[in-house]
Design a protein around this motif. Structure first.
Motif, short mmCIF file in Angstrom:
data_model
loop_
_atom_site.label_atom_id
_atom_site.label_comp_id
_atom_site.label_asym_id
_atom_site.label_seq_id
_atom_site.Cartn_x
_atom_site.Cartn_y
_atom_site.Cartn_z
N UNK A 1 16.56 -24.39 47.59
CA UNK A 1 15.82 -25.03 46.41
C UNK A 1 16.40 -25.07 45.06
N UNK A 2 17.65 -24.88 44.87
CA UNK A 2 18.25 -24.89 43.56
C UNK A 2 18.74 -26.21 43.42
N UNK A 3 18.80 -27.23 44.33
CA UNK A 3 19.54 -28.36 44.48
C UNK A 3 18.35 -29.48 44.35
N UNK A 4 18.66 -30.42 43.34
CA UNK A 4 17.65 -31.74 43.10
C UNK A 4 18.75 -32.80 43.38
N UNK A 5 18.15 -33.80 44.13
CA UNK A 5 18.73 -34.84 44.41
C UNK A 5 18.09 -36.01 43.98
N UNK A 6 18.29 -37.14 42.76
CA UNK A 6 17.75 -38.17 42.65
C UNK A 6 18.05 -39.27 43.69
N UNK A 7 16.85 -39.47 44.29
CA UNK A 7 16.96 -40.59 45.58
C UNK A 7 16.73 -42.03 45.04
N UNK A 8 16.56 -42.29 43.86
CA UNK A 8 16.40 -43.68 43.25
C UNK A 8 17.55 -44.12 43.04
N UNK A 9 18.00 -45.10 44.27
CA UNK A 9 18.97 -46.00 43.90
C UNK A 9 19.33 -46.80 42.63
N UNK A 10 18.20 -47.15 42.19
CA UNK A 10 18.27 -48.06 41.21
C UNK A 10 18.09 -47.57 39.92
N UNK A 11 18.04 -46.13 39.58
CA UNK A 11 18.03 -45.49 38.53
C UNK A 11 19.60 -45.23 37.97
N UNK A 12 19.88 -45.92 36.92
CA UNK A 12 21.28 -45.93 36.58
C UNK A 12 21.26 -45.29 35.31
N UNK A 13 22.23 -44.37 34.97
CA UNK A 13 23.24 -43.51 35.91
C UNK A 13 22.89 -42.73 36.56
N UNK A 14 21.78 -42.27 36.59
CA UNK A 14 21.42 -40.94 37.41
C UNK A 14 20.93 -41.18 39.00
N UNK A 15 20.92 -42.23 39.35
CA UNK A 15 20.45 -42.88 40.69
C UNK A 15 21.51 -42.08 41.79
N UNK A 16 21.05 -41.19 42.65
CA UNK A 16 21.74 -40.40 43.76
C UNK A 16 22.55 -39.15 43.00
N UNK A 17 22.26 -38.94 41.98
CA UNK A 17 23.00 -37.78 41.35
C UNK A 17 22.48 -36.41 42.15
N UNK A 18 23.30 -35.47 42.08
CA UNK A 18 22.77 -34.09 42.57
C UNK A 18 22.92 -33.02 40.97
#
Length: 229
Positions: free
Chosen positions: A115-132
């Motif tokens: 639960x302590x892991x967050x993943x941004x699954x928005x590919x189009x969100x720059x620069x945070x898309x796909x960020x852990x």
């Protein structure tokens, strides 16, 4: 008598090598929770950019590497698509490949086990898309240059059948995590124990040039990843 000595030495050497091979195999089987004749699950994701149930090619390569590992342990694999894998965990070893954007099973494992892991699954969100984001620290993707993947070994209470999770920011990162697991399982078993729990953050370097081979461990994030949000 002198002629029999080389034969005895050769037989002794063969027996010793066989003993070492069997011991290494038993340790490998214990770490992966795969005994002779046992069954395990391969939970596959889907290519989010393709129609139907297509698997991205690097994820297919990861499954092939897992299949070889499973065969070496004398076990059999059942392949299950992520969105129909409505199963508990702990009764069979599970290998779950892909990030939460393409694998609902991974999403469930992150929610319940990491639960302590967050993943941004928005590919189009720059620069945070796909960020852990782990422990308040964000790990952003730089495609083809520096990318990240989680490699985890998780267990249910009172169960010796683990879940192995390989969740990368791109398909090639999933393969890199599986390849790292296959190459370094002996060291991981020594460090964490044959039934240990861990979550590693891996960095995949220059994947456009070197594919899934250039991998380094950024940190052991087990404590942060398993902590409640």
């Amino acid at each position: 008598m002198s002629r029999s000595c080389p034969a005895i030495s050769a037989a002794g050497g063969w027996l010793f090598r066989t003993y070492l091979w069997r011991r290494q195999l038993r340790r490998k089987q214990k770490f992966f929770g795969l005994s002779n004749g046992s069954e395990c699950l391969l939970v596959v994701n889907q290519d989010p950019s393709a129609p139907g149930r297509n698997v991205q090619r690097y994820d297919a390569f990861a499954l092939l590497e897992l299949s070889a590992l499973i065969k070496e342990c004398g076990a059999r694999a059942e392949i299950v698509v992520h969105d129909v894998a409505r199963l508990g965990f702990g009764t069979r070893t599970e290998f779950c490949v892909g990030g939460p954007g393409s694998n609902r099973r991974t999403e469930a494992h992150l929610r319940s086990l990491l639960p302590g892991v967050e993943v941004n699954t928005d590919h189009e969100n720059i620069p945070d898309g796909l960020a852990f984001t782990i422990g308040g620290q964000a790990y952003r993707i730089s495609k083809g240059v520096a990318e990240y993947a989680l490699l985890a070994r998780l267990t249910a209470p009172e169960s010796d059948r683990p879940v192995f999770l390989a969740a990368g920011q791109r398909g090639i990162n999933n393969q890199a995590a599986i390849r790292y697991l296959a190459r370094h399982h002996v060291q991981l078993a020594r460090q964490y124990g044959s039934d240990g729990v861990f979550c590693l953050l891996l960095k995949v370097l220059s994947s456009d040039q070197y594919g899934p081979d250039m991998v380094e461990v950024v940190a052991d994030v087990t404590v942060e990843a398993t902590a409640p949000r």
